[in-house]
Scaffold this motif. Structure first.
Motif, PDB file in Angstrom:
ATOM      1  N   ARG A 293       0.850  -1.200   0.000  1.00 49.32           N
ATOM      2  CA  ARG A 293       0.000   0.000   0.000  1.00 49.32           C
ATOM      3  C   ARG A 293       0.885   1.249   0.000  1.00 49.32           C
ATOM      4  O   ARG A 293       1.228   1.777   1.063  1.00 49.32           O
ATOM      5  N   PRO A 294       1.256   1.744  -1.164  1.00 49.75           N
ATOM      6  CA  PRO A 294       2.164   2.905  -1.233  1.00 49.75           C
ATOM      7  C   PRO A 294       1.629   4.149  -0.539  1.00 49.75           C
ATOM      8  O   PRO A 294       2.415   4.992  -0.107  1.00 49.75           O
ATOM      9  N   LYS A 295       0.307   4.276  -0.416  1.00 45.39           N
ATOM     10  CA  LYS A 295      -0.250   5.457   0.230  1.00 45.39           C
ATOM     11  C   LYS A 295       0.103   5.514   1.717  1.00 45.39           C
ATOM     12  O   LYS A 295       0.041   6.593   2.323  1.00 45.39           O
ATOM     13  N   ARG A 296       0.449   4.384   2.294  1.00 45.74           N
ATOM     14  CA  ARG A 296       0.765   4.339   3.723  1.00 45.74           C
ATOM     15  C   ARG A 296       2.275   4.442   3.979  1.00 45.74           C
ATOM     16  O   ARG A 296       2.708   4.359   5.125  1.00 45.74           O
TER      17      ARG A 296
END
Length: 392
Positions: free
Chosen positions: A166-169
């Motif tokens: 999850r790159p957003k995290r």
């Protein structure tokens, strides 16, 4: 003339009270134990000697006579607990009619307070018993530490595998800042130290090998030692002392200031927010520092070879290319990410273990440095044996 009544505190009453005072006594015959007299602080030393004489024996409640027991205070009650044990004394106090209510309540309270404390050991066995007790406590503390570290490593891995897809995290800013702190800022000291150690190793090797007419093998000694061991080991020990302590102090200060509680209140995971960026930064920084340490050590050794042994840098490099295989470099580099992960995990774990005081921060900071260095050296020794057995 009306007679004046004598007050309770008159000298006659005081003298009669002193005459009624009976010193505590203890007798044991035919498996029967008789306890009588006053068990108070005034006779503590005398009663303690009597208790030690009977401390190794076991008594049943029906074999104990407390009917002649006089006054009792907390000091005397603690001696009775040491003599009879908390369970036996508690059972005696619950027998109706044996003791007055005040004495029963006092003995019961002291027995409950000392329930988890062992009876005193005989004085002759005190040093042996103390040594075994301290050894057991140390082993238990080490096992508890390994247990906590294993659980924390598992928590780090679980969080890492949950965050990576999850790159957003991803915490890119914290990650880059940690790389600068752990890698770039540590680069000069690592390079300087490994350069000096390389020069020292080359000088010692030349001094020893000179007696055998084999000073040319100083090049092999420096190359083998720094590519396989010294490069990664010195960099890891420096980071253990410099970075692990910083991680502990940073997270510990946040815990003292209740910032970790605030993070959890916001619904954030402290491991994801604080630990993962530091662990990943260490796993990138230490291999880079290891590579720099290898180069600096070889430069230091080459400088000594050029000055003291007339081995030119070109010849130095030719000998390395001819005799030193690539696998030695790979062996040294393969240990760097593992050491980095372990150092970061220990530093962060000790930070989470900090209590609510500044003293606790200092204690756990010192503990993180000691644990990190010990773990690195122990793991490096195990890896050396493994690679030797594998022929690598």
């Amino acid at each position: 003339m009306t007679p004046v009544p004598i007050s309770a505190s008159s000298p006659d009453n005081e003298n009669s009270s002193q005459s009624r005072r009976e010193e505590g006594a203890l007798t044991g015959e035919n498996h029967h134990l008789a306890i009588r007299g006053d068990w108070t602080l005034a006779d503590y030393q005398t009663l303690k000697q009597k208790v030690l004489e009977y401390s190794g024996q076991q008594w049943n409640t029906e074999d104990i006579n407390l009917k002649e027991l006089g006054r009792v205070d907390t000091a005397g009650a603690s001696l009775l607990v040491a003599l009879l044990g908390p369970k036996t004394l508690s059972a005696l106090t619950k027998q109706g009619g044996t003791l007055p209510q005040e004495q029963s309540a006092l003995l019961q309270a002291v027995a409950d307070a000392l329930h988890d404390k062992p009876p005193p050991e005989p004085e002759g066995l005190a040093p042996i018993s103390q040594f075994l007790t301290e050894t057991g406590k140390t082993v238990e503390a080490i096992w508890h530490l390994i247990y906590l570290l294993s659980g924390f490593v598992g928590q780090i891995l679980a969080t890492l595998f949950a965050v990576l897809p999850r790159p957003k995290r991803w915490r890119v800013t914290a990650f880059v800042a940690a790389i600068q702190d752990t890698g770039l800022n540590a680069l000069p000291i690592v390079a300087l130290l490994t350069f000096l150690v390389g020069a020292v190793v080359a000088f010692l090797g030349a001094t020893v090998l000179k007696d055998f007419g084999a000073t040319i093998y100083t090049v092999n000694l420096v190359a083998f030692s720094f590519l396989r061991e010294f490069g990664v080991l010195l960099a890891a020990i420096l980071l253990a002392g410099r970075t692990a302590s910083a991680f502990t102090a940073q997270i510990g200060a946040m815990k003292v200031n209740e910032e970790l509680d605030a993070i959890r209140t916001l619904g954030l995971d402290p491991v994801e927010l604080l630990v993962i960026p530091r662990v990943l930064a260490m796993m990138i920084s230490l291999p880079i520092l290891t590579f720099v340490g290898m180069l600096a050590g070889l430069v230091g050794g080459g400088m000594v070879c050029a000055i003291a042994l007339d081995i030119s840098p070109t010849q130095f490099m030719a000998i390395m290319e001819r005799d030193i295989a690539l696998k030695h470099f790979l062996v040294g580099m393969s240990k760097a990410p593992i050491f980095a992960f372990l150092i970061a995990a220990i530093g962060c774990l000790e930070g989470f273990k900090v209590g609510g005081s500044a003293q606790s921060v200092g204690v756990h900071t010192t503990s993180s440095v000691v644990q990190s260095i010990f773990a690195v050296i122990l793991l490096d020794a195990g890896a050396a044996l493994f690679f030797m057995q594998m022929g690598w």
